[in-house]
Motif scaffolding. Structure first.
Motif, mmCIF file in Angstrom:
data_model
loop_
_atom_site.group_PDB
_atom_site.id
_atom_site.type_symbol
_atom_site.label_atom_id
_atom_site.label_comp_id
_atom_site.label_asym_id
_atom_site.label_seq_id
_atom_site.Cartn_x
_atom_site.Cartn_y
_atom_site.Cartn_z
ATOM 1 N N HIS A 8 0.854 -1.180 0.000
ATOM 2 C CA HIS A 8 0.000 0.000 0.000
ATOM 3 C C HIS A 8 0.889 1.228 0.000
ATOM 4 C CE1 HIS A 8 -3.473 -2.531 0.849
ATOM 5 N NE2 HIS A 8 -2.587 -3.245 1.523
ATOM 6 N N ARG A 9 0.494 2.237 -0.770
ATOM 7 C CA ARG A 9 1.327 3.429 -0.886
ATOM 8 C C ARG A 9 0.448 4.665 -0.913
ATOM 9 N NH1 ARG A 9 4.709 3.862 -6.272
ATOM 10 N NH2 ARG A 9 2.617 4.178 -7.097
ATOM 11 N N TRP A 10 0.878 5.674 -0.173
ATOM 12 C CA TRP A 10 0.254 6.996 -0.221
ATOM 13 C C TRP A 10 1.235 7.888 -0.948
ATOM 14 C CZ3 TRP A 10 1.333 11.999 1.355
ATOM 15 C CH2 TRP A 10 0.249 12.871 1.420
ATOM 16 N N THR A 11 0.760 8.637 -1.914
ATOM 17 C CA THR A 11 1.668 9.455 -2.714
ATOM 18 C C THR A 11 1.082 10.842 -2.940
ATOM 19 O OG1 THR A 11 3.025 9.459 -4.731
ATOM 20 C CG2 THR A 11 0.763 8.687 -4.943
ATOM 21 N N THR A 12 1.939 11.775 -3.292
ATOM 22 C CA THR A 12 1.521 13.141 -3.564
ATOM 23 C C THR A 12 2.154 13.622 -4.856
ATOM 24 O OG1 THR A 12 1.454 15.406 -2.708
ATOM 25 C CG2 THR A 12 3.407 14.111 -2.167
ATOM 26 N N TRP A 22 17.414 23.637 1.021
ATOM 27 C CA TRP A 22 16.954 22.602 1.934
ATOM 28 C C TRP A 22 15.445 22.697 2.131
ATOM 29 C CZ3 TRP A 22 19.727 18.606 3.786
ATOM 30 C CH2 TRP A 22 21.105 18.681 3.685
ATOM 31 N N HIS A 23 14.819 21.545 2.326
ATOM 32 C CA HIS A 23 13.379 21.481 2.584
ATOM 33 C C HIS A 23 13.117 20.487 3.706
ATOM 34 C CE1 HIS A 23 12.265 23.822 -0.938
ATOM 35 N NE2 HIS A 23 13.279 23.211 -1.535
ATOM 36 N N HIS A 24 12.032 20.696 4.422
ATOM 37 C CA HIS A 24 11.627 19.792 5.492
ATOM 38 C C HIS A 24 10.432 18.991 4.998
ATOM 39 C CE1 HIS A 24 9.415 18.666 9.202
ATOM 40 N NE2 HIS A 24 10.627 18.345 9.575
ATOM 41 N N LEU A 25 10.539 17.668 5.035
ATOM 42 C CA LEU A 25 9.456 16.774 4.640
ATOM 43 C C LEU A 25 9.034 15.972 5.856
ATOM 44 C CD1 LEU A 25 11.045 15.366 1.378
ATOM 45 C CD2 LEU A 25 9.392 17.207 1.563
ATOM 46 N N ALA A 26 7.741 15.828 6.057
ATOM 47 C CA ALA A 26 7.232 15.032 7.184
ATOM 48 C C ALA A 26 6.015 14.244 6.713
ATOM 49 C CB ALA A 26 6.852 15.936 8.348
ATOM 50 N N PHE A 27 5.813 13.110 7.353
ATOM 51 C CA PHE A 27 4.718 12.208 7.021
ATOM 52 C C PHE A 27 4.234 11.605 8.327
ATOM 53 C CE2 PHE A 27 3.233 7.920 5.958
ATOM 54 C CZ PHE A 27 2.378 8.180 4.900
ATOM 55 N N GLY A 39 0.796 14.383 4.808
ATOM 56 C CA GLY A 39 2.118 14.712 4.303
ATOM 57 C C GLY A 39 2.331 16.209 4.408
ATOM 58 N N TYR A 40 3.568 16.621 4.686
ATOM 59 C CA TYR A 40 3.892 18.042 4.844
ATOM 60 C C TYR A 40 5.189 18.369 4.112
ATOM 61 C CZ TYR A 40 0.575 17.571 8.673
ATOM 62 O OH TYR A 40 -0.544 17.301 9.416
ATOM 63 N N GLU A 44 3.779 22.902 5.430
ATOM 64 C CA GLU A 44 2.467 23.060 4.793
ATOM 65 C C GLU A 44 1.934 21.689 4.378
ATOM 66 O OE1 GLU A 44 0.810 25.994 4.408
ATOM 67 O OE2 GLU A 44 2.445 26.999 5.485
ATOM 68 N N ALA A 45 0.668 21.435 4.670
ATOM 69 C CA ALA A 45 0.054 20.164 4.274
ATOM 70 C C ALA A 45 0.041 20.054 2.749
ATOM 71 C CB ALA A 45 -1.366 20.078 4.818
#
Length: 89
Positions: A8-12, A22-27, A39-40, A44-45
């Protein structure tokens, strides 16, 4: 096993421009509650959807398989991240 529906995969479709710093990614996700996934990108969502295998309430698969970060599809350059990863948790 590797049968249809096992993965199963959630994607954007949200992305990051090349050479944009640099960027900050969160899940976040609570197992068993597919509606809890978020996902952020830079705080930002971002929109996303369950695609491969669809949403699931099944427990996570626990195995000793490899974890790939920043690439997929047999490490093809067109789908691989060319940059640095820092503070991965």
């Amino acid at each position: 096993g590797e049968h249809a529906g096992d993965w199963h995969r959630w994607t954007t479709t949200a992305g990051i421009a090349a050479n944009s710093g640099w960027h900050h990614l969160a899940f976040t996700y609570q197992f068993g509650k597919p509606e809890s996934v978020r996902g952020y990108l830079d705080g930002e969502a971002v929109p996303g959807a369950w695609d491969m295998g669809g949403a699931t309430k099944q427990a996570p698969v626990v195995d000793d398989d490899e974890v790939w970060l920043g690439t997929s599809m047999n490490r093809q350059a067109s789908v691989s991240f060319d940059g640095l990863l820092d503070e991965v948790r």
